[in-house]
Design an enzyme around this catalytic site. Sequence first.
Site, PDB file in Angstrom:
ATOM      1  N   LYS A   1       0.825  -1.220   0.000  1.00 28.29           N
ATOM      2  CA  LYS A   1       0.000   0.000   0.000  1.00 28.29           C
ATOM      3  C   LYS A   1       0.852   1.261   0.000  1.00 28.29           C
ATOM      4  O   LYS A   1       0.448   2.288  -0.509  1.00 28.29           O
ATOM      5  CB  LYS A   1      -0.905   0.010   1.229  1.00 28.29           C
ATOM      6  CG  LYS A   1      -2.030  -0.982   1.138  1.00 28.29           C
ATOM      7  CD  LYS A   1      -3.272  -0.488   1.884  1.00 28.29           C
ATOM      8  CE  LYS A   1      -4.388  -1.511   1.794  1.00 28.29           C
ATOM      9  NZ  LYS A   1      -4.188  -2.628   2.759  1.00 28.29           N
ATOM     10  N   ARG A   2       2.015   1.138   0.592  1.00 31.40           N
ATOM     11  CA  ARG A   2       2.949   2.253   0.641  1.00 31.40           C
ATOM     12  C   ARG A   2       3.236   2.821  -0.761  1.00 31.40           C
ATOM     13  O   ARG A   2       3.535   3.990  -0.933  1.00 31.40           O
ATOM     14  CB  ARG A   2       4.259   1.727   1.238  1.00 31.40           C
ATOM     15  CG  ARG A   2       5.014   2.658   2.104  1.00 31.40           C
ATOM     16  CD  ARG A   2       5.959   1.886   3.031  1.00 31.40           C
ATOM     17  NE  ARG A   2       6.619   0.738   2.417  1.00 31.40           N
ATOM     18  CZ  ARG A   2       7.642   0.824   1.583  1.00 31.40           C
ATOM     19  NH1 ARG A   2       8.118   1.990   1.234  1.00 31.40           N
ATOM     20  NH2 ARG A   2       8.186  -0.267   1.083  1.00 31.40           N
TER      21      ARG A   2
END
Length: 441
Positions: free
Chosen positions: A200-201
């Site tokens: 997700k980063r």
Amino acid sequence: MPITRFAPSPTGFLHIGGARTCLFNWLYARNTGGKFILRIEDTDIKRSEQKYLDEILDSLKWLGMDWDELYHQAERFPVYLEYAEKLLKDGLAYREDQAIIFRVPENRDVTIHDLIHDKIVVNTETIKDQVLIKSDGSPAYNFCCAVDDALMGVTHVIRGDDHISNTPKQVLLYEALGFNLPKFAHIPMILGEDKARLSKRHGATAISEYRRQGYLPEALVNYLALLGWNPGNNRELFSRDHLVKQFSMKRVNNTAAIFDVNKLNWINGQYIKTIEPEKLTDFIEPLLKEEGYIKEGVDRNWLTGLISLYKTRLNTLQDFSRLAGFFFNDQARHDEEAVAKFLNTREAAENLDLLREKIKDVELFTAGEIEKNVRELVEQREIPAGQLIHPARVALTGGTVSPGIFEVMEFLGKDKCLIRMEDSAKKIRTRMDLKEKLSGL
Ligand code: GLU
């Protein structure tokens, strides 16, 4: 007949990595005229959720991944128990409290011939005895996976290489149960540009999020195929049919793939360009409604024309409202730098007035007619065209970049053009007055 399967656990959304695994399985089956199975691995009752299952199925359908058979492991507990009991009976497993545990043979090399990584050898001394059925009665992943792959006749297990450590355990179970081994192909991971595992980063990872952002399924499939597979030449755009024809496991890379959102955007933009205007409007109209730009009863022809004007500038469907939102609002949102550059002299205000006077009387307000009148003005007054067009573009659109200004005027309509130019000229003069007053103090 080749049989492949995709086996998602409904404990999270379908993400880029899972979708690519699914695609490779699907492509392999379709390329070889085989069968593609979807198997929901929902044995972890606590972590599996209906909302994830719905989302996974929706996303797969949206991507066009059709399956020939569908199974839910949660419905197959009796099958796993039967095979666990068989291993007990054969003396290959033992009970510990309520659990059934597989006795891993001592000091044996397990060899896996992987289609992508070639030979992988693991000694059983590194593998602990394996839980088959947990003490709560639920079966464990490696066991269900081996039993199902065997019973479902899976010939090719194609999955992410984060599962390599599971494979020797599953191979031992195949052997103990007397099943034939399938072929294994472990696809290298997908990394972000910083070479860390995609997460997700790095931005959106869920397929549904890409869908929401205005990516097209064809473009996403095209891009996912290139993430780890290559056609052996520089070609980058593939229709689904072409991919099905060309796909081969031999051309799957054995090194990690890097997720490059710019490449995805470019591919998506290429697909957008090929969509028929009417169809593109079908895609974009609901987004505009959702974002509050339009209501029911918007003029379809006008909207389709406007979207066509922007077609070559879109990488995603959402780009449209970002770039063309000013057509729908009462006023354009003025970019400060653009104002400082082109709406900051009395001359600019005068030129806006001249232009406004000139187009006020244009009857048929089309790009062609508007252009003819502006050219006339340029000649009559001997003003360089840019000195009329640049301030007008900022006044009308809010920025310095847009499609052809005459087309922009046509689609904005005469009233909005006149109001915005008048308004901008007025604002320039107010600013200049204030500036002069301040400098006179
Ligand atoms: N349910 C497993 C997962 O989602 C499947 C692994 C496999 O393909 O064997 O990672």
